[in-house]
Design an enzyme around this catalytic site. Structure first.
Site, PDB file in Angstrom:
ATOM      1  N   ASN A   1      -4.852   7.310   4.036  1.00  0.00           N
ATOM      2  CA  ASN A   1      -4.503   6.746   5.106  1.00  0.00           C
ATOM      3  C   ASN A   1      -3.089   7.058   5.541  1.00  0.00           C
ATOM      4  O   ASN A   1      -2.212   6.653   4.742  1.00  0.00           O
ATOM      5  CB  ASN A   1      -4.873   4.985   5.196  1.00  0.00           C
ATOM      6  N   GLU A   2      -2.763   7.506   6.827  1.00  0.00           N
ATOM      7  CA  GLU A   2      -1.643   7.718   7.156  1.00  0.00           C
ATOM      8  C   GLU A   2      -0.662   8.315   6.170  1.00  0.00           C
ATOM      9  O   GLU A   2       0.297   7.509   5.487  1.00  0.00           O
ATOM     10  CB  GLU A   2      -1.085   6.397   7.694  1.00  0.00           C
TER      11      GLU A   2
ATOM     12  N   TYR B   1      -1.967 -10.722  12.210  1.00  0.00           N
ATOM     13  CA  TYR B   1      -1.537 -10.791  13.552  1.00  0.00           C
ATOM     14  C   TYR B   1      -1.656  -9.236  14.191  1.00  0.00           C
ATOM     15  O   TYR B   1      -1.177  -8.958  15.441  1.00  0.00           O
ATOM     16  CB  TYR B   1       0.071 -11.174  13.877  1.00  0.00           C
TER      17      TYR B   1
ATOM     18  N   ARG C   1       0.818  -1.083  -0.055  1.00  0.00           N
ATOM     19  CA  ARG C   1       0.128   0.072  -0.332  1.00  0.00           C
ATOM     20  C   ARG C   1       0.850   1.235   0.105  1.00  0.00           C
ATOM     21  O   ARG C   1       2.290   1.090   0.202  1.00  0.00           O
ATOM     22  CB  ARG C   1      -0.842  -0.032   1.023  1.00  0.00           C
TER      23      ARG C   1
ATOM     24  N   GLU D   1      -2.017  -8.499   7.645  1.00  0.00           N
ATOM     25  CA  GLU D   1      -2.182  -8.170   8.862  1.00  0.00           C
ATOM     26  C   GLU D   1      -2.893  -9.124   9.998  1.00  0.00           C
ATOM     27  O   GLU D   1      -3.736  -8.561  10.713  1.00  0.00           O
ATOM     28  CB  GLU D   1      -2.849  -6.941   8.778  1.00  0.00           C
TER      29      GLU D   1
ATOM     30  N   GLU E   1      -7.006   5.487  15.349  1.00  0.00           N
ATOM     31  CA  GLU E   1      -6.716   3.926  15.540  1.00  0.00           C
ATOM     32  C   GLU E   1      -5.877   3.963  17.026  1.00  0.00           C
ATOM     33  O   GLU E   1      -4.746   4.415  17.104  1.00  0.00           O
ATOM     34  CB  GLU E   1      -5.607   3.521  14.456  1.00  0.00           C
TER      35      GLU E   1
END
Ligand code: GLA
Length: 684
Positions: free
Chosen positions: A152-153, A370, A114, A368, A318
């Site tokens: 996002n970010e 985990y 991403r 993701e 988040e």
């Protein structure tokens, strides 16, 4: 002016991040029901779902999210809608590879991760504008939506951009800044190593060179350029959203990442800033032997200090709820019972009025699996969900705290030119990061909180004058404007504390041919006659201040007092024993303290005591080093947060009668906080 926030939460609010596209539709209704039961009233969705809106180039479909938003409406769940530009579809990058970002050596980042696009590709800008417009047109008036998240970010994953489009845009940026190559060559000192440019086309974003030889002045401008590109990309989306959103719906993005002036981005593009808080990046790591108590996850308070300077009443988009981990990196411990609440309260204590947990349920596929959410793969109720419910019951007792200000004793002054210069210059980085960490440690261990203030183009005396003491540890780069502001601050009664290496560079990062501390010498009363890194082969250097030892770690400016300044401390060892290490000079109603070294927790504590700002809570509470103590205040209502970061119970002493907000009981004297426990007291 640091923060220009136009949206504020009016009550404490809890949310979560949800990905309807990751789950079978049959789960949606039950998920929303269970969220509501837990106290979750807002969900963030859609930020990676471009394909759901544009499965093929130019073909737009909205059925999927229409259906989901209908359900949200029915279940009275509010929504923050994300623009999906962090993950371009495969069809897009396949057809237009020029949108891809790449490594410095030219290898492109391909589809599958991403944030692999570049901000400056005209094609990506065109396609971004189109998808954001389509989404905003379609959903702008939707009654379930209360806010928008851009991308996002921004600048997460990488904050460096090396595509051809970036080089082209870099040239335009430089042309605007310098107008002629002559000025650019001068600013960058290109005569060194024969780097002189004779055509704009010869200039690129940093490329692979031998001898690690990137021109540092070019590099500094390159970071400014990245920041500018990031903000322009964000602004492009914000303008579209502003046109179509309902009145009252906010625009935000979730930070905070590198190589971007977050303050400018917030002011120019956003209504409110949100932060992603994952203290477990550090929890479970080895303890720094310097620390008497574990400061690993408490370090997030350092990040939260920065976030508050961007936006004083921010949100957490988040907030950690489970263990960190990807299939490709990181293996983190699960938050211990109580830690989910502790870390969320850490955010609230520092100024967050909205807490959204990442994520509702751990993903069952992809990288993701985990990065654990509230629920695990099995979807059963678990201890994390129970803790979220318990956190909510506590959070709602804090409604009166919503909008209250964080109360600090002093300010840490920063600016982006110096921060970015630390990325370019290892000498600068070494001293700056050392001092910042130690100022943070001194503040935490002595319960003396601070704010961060960034000096910016529109900074005013008022931004500084509210602090009795400010630390500007190593303003290596100085300019006239900032110097004037600092001078006015001192004249009106403030105490400015500076450290070694002050003022030896100009805004291009070139060294100035004047005595240090450069422009600040007008008010510092100090003159640097010699300087050196301290040698690890010799005993640590120190000075004596009123008969007490004063640490002078890492780097030493050997000072002389000038203009009637007073020497407070002199070095006690090395070849400069007897020379000045700490100088004080009064100007107007205030003063400057120049310490000729970096800052350590001990010398910071001594300076805080000398300047009268140490231990501001002494009349309210006696608390051990192992807890963080924070005060938020609204009018004359004062709220004291006590956060126990240790795995064992601690004892605190309340020196006044206070109301524990969680249960409304009035208490005083000895109180016990359990392992990872928190308490919030209101008092007069
Ligand atoms: C970031 C992102 C999320 C998710 C988490 C966990 O904070 O914004 O999308 O990837 O990290 O990795």
């Amino acid at each position: 002016m640091n923060s220009k926030q136009t949206y504020q939460w009016t009550e404490m609010t809890m949310g979560t991040c949800y990905y309807p596209e990751h789950w079978d539709k049959s789960l949606w209704e039950d998920d929303l029901r269970r969220m509501k039961e837990a106290g979750i009233s807002i969900i963030r969705i859609a930020e990676f779902a471009w394909n759901k809106f544009e499965p093929e180039e130019g073909i737009f479909t909205f059925e999927f999210f229409d259906e989901f938003l209908e359900l949200c409406l029915k279940k009275e769940m509010k929504v923050i809608f994300g623009t999906p530009t962090a993950t371009p579809p495969a069809w897009l990058t396949e057809k237009y590879p020029e949108v891809l970002n790449g490594r410095q050596d030219g290898v492109l980042y391909r589809h599958g991760g991403r944030r692999h696009y570049n901000y400056n590709s005209p094609k990506y800008q065109e396609l971004t504008k189109r998808i954001v417009t389509k989404i905003a047109e379609h959903y702008g008036q939707h009654p379930a939506i209360v806010g928008w998240q851009i991308d996002n970010e921004l600048n997460c994953e990488t904050c460096e951009f090396y595509s051809e489009a970036d080089s082209a845009a870099f040239r335009v940026f430089l042309l605007k800044k310098y107008s002629t190559l002559e000025k650019l060559n001068q600013a960058w000192g290109t005569v060194f190593w024969n780097q002189t440019y004779t055509d704009w086309e010869q200039i690129y974003v940093p490329r692979t060179t031998l001898s690690q030889g990137i021109n540092p002045h070019l590099h500094l401008d390159y970071i400014r350029f990245i920041s500018d590109s990031t903000i322009r990309f964000c602004e492009m989306q914000a303008e579209i959203l502003r046109k179509y959103r309902k009145p009252g719906d906010f625009i935000t993005t979730n930070g905070k990442f590198w190589n971007v002036d977050n303050h400018k981005m917030e002011k120019e593009c956003l209504d409110v800033y949100t932060y992603d808080s994952y203290p477990s990046f550090a929890f479970g790591l080895d303890r720094d032997p310097k620390n008497s108590v574990d400061l690993n996850d408490r370090r997030w308070s350092m990040h939260l200090n920065e976030v508050r300077s961007i936006c004083s009443h921010f949100g957490i988009m988040e907030q950690q709820s489970g263990a960190n981990g990807w299939t490709t990196r990181m293996e983190g411990p699960a938050p211990r019972p109580g830690q989910l609440t502790l870390w969320a309260m850490q955010s609230v204590a520092h100024g967050a009025d909205f807490i959204s947990f990442f994520r509702w349920r751990t993903c069952t596929m992809g990288t993701e699996i985990y990065w654990h959410g509230i629920l695990d793969y099995d979807n059963r109720d678990n201890r994390k969900l129970a803790e979220v419910k318990d956190f909510y019951s506590k959070l709602k007792t804090l409604d009166p705290v919503c909008g209250a200000d964080y109360v600090s004793s002093f300010a840490l002054i920063k600016d982006y030119d110096n921060s970015w210069d630390t990325e370019v210059d290892v000498w600068h980085e070494r001293i700056a990061s050392y001092s910042e960490d130690e100022i943070f440690a001194a503040s935490q261990l002595s319960h003396t909180p601070y704010d961060v203030v960034y000096l910016q183009e529109d900074s005013e005396l008022l931004d500084l004058a509210k602090y009795k003491v400010i630390f500007y540890p190593h303003p290596v780069i100085l300019d006239e404007g900032r110097t004037e502001l600092l001078k006015s601050y001192v004249e009106q009664g403030g105490t400015l504390v500076i450290g070694c290496r002050t003022g030896y560079k100009d805004m291009n990062g070139r060294c100035v041919m004047m005595p240090q501390p450069g422009l600040l010498q007008q008010i510092s009363g100090s003159d640097v006659r010699d300087f050196t890194f301290t040698s690890p082969a010799e005993e640590p250097t120190f000075a004596m201040w009123n008969g007490e030892k004063l640490e002078t770690p890492l780097f030493n400016d050997i000072l002389k007092a000038v203009d009637g300044a007073q020497i407070l401390a002199t070095y006690a060892n090395s070849y400069y024993a007897g020379e000045a290490a700490l100088i004080e000079k009064r100007t107007g109603k205030g003063r400057v303290l120049h310490l000729g070294s970096t800052f350590s927790r001990e010398n910071v504590t001594q300076i805080l005591e000398y300047t009268g700002v140490l231990l501001p809570f002494a009349g309210m509470i006696d608390a051990p080093e192992s807890v963080e103590v924070i005060l938020r205040q609204k009018g004359n209502r004062r709220f004291l947060f006590v956060l126990n970061f240790q795995p064992m119970e601690v004892r605190i002493e309340l020196r006044k009668e206070m109301k524990l907000l969680y249960d409304g009981k009035t208490v005083s004297g000895t109180q016990i906080l359990p392992a990872y426990g928190t308490a919030v007291y209101e008092f007069e």
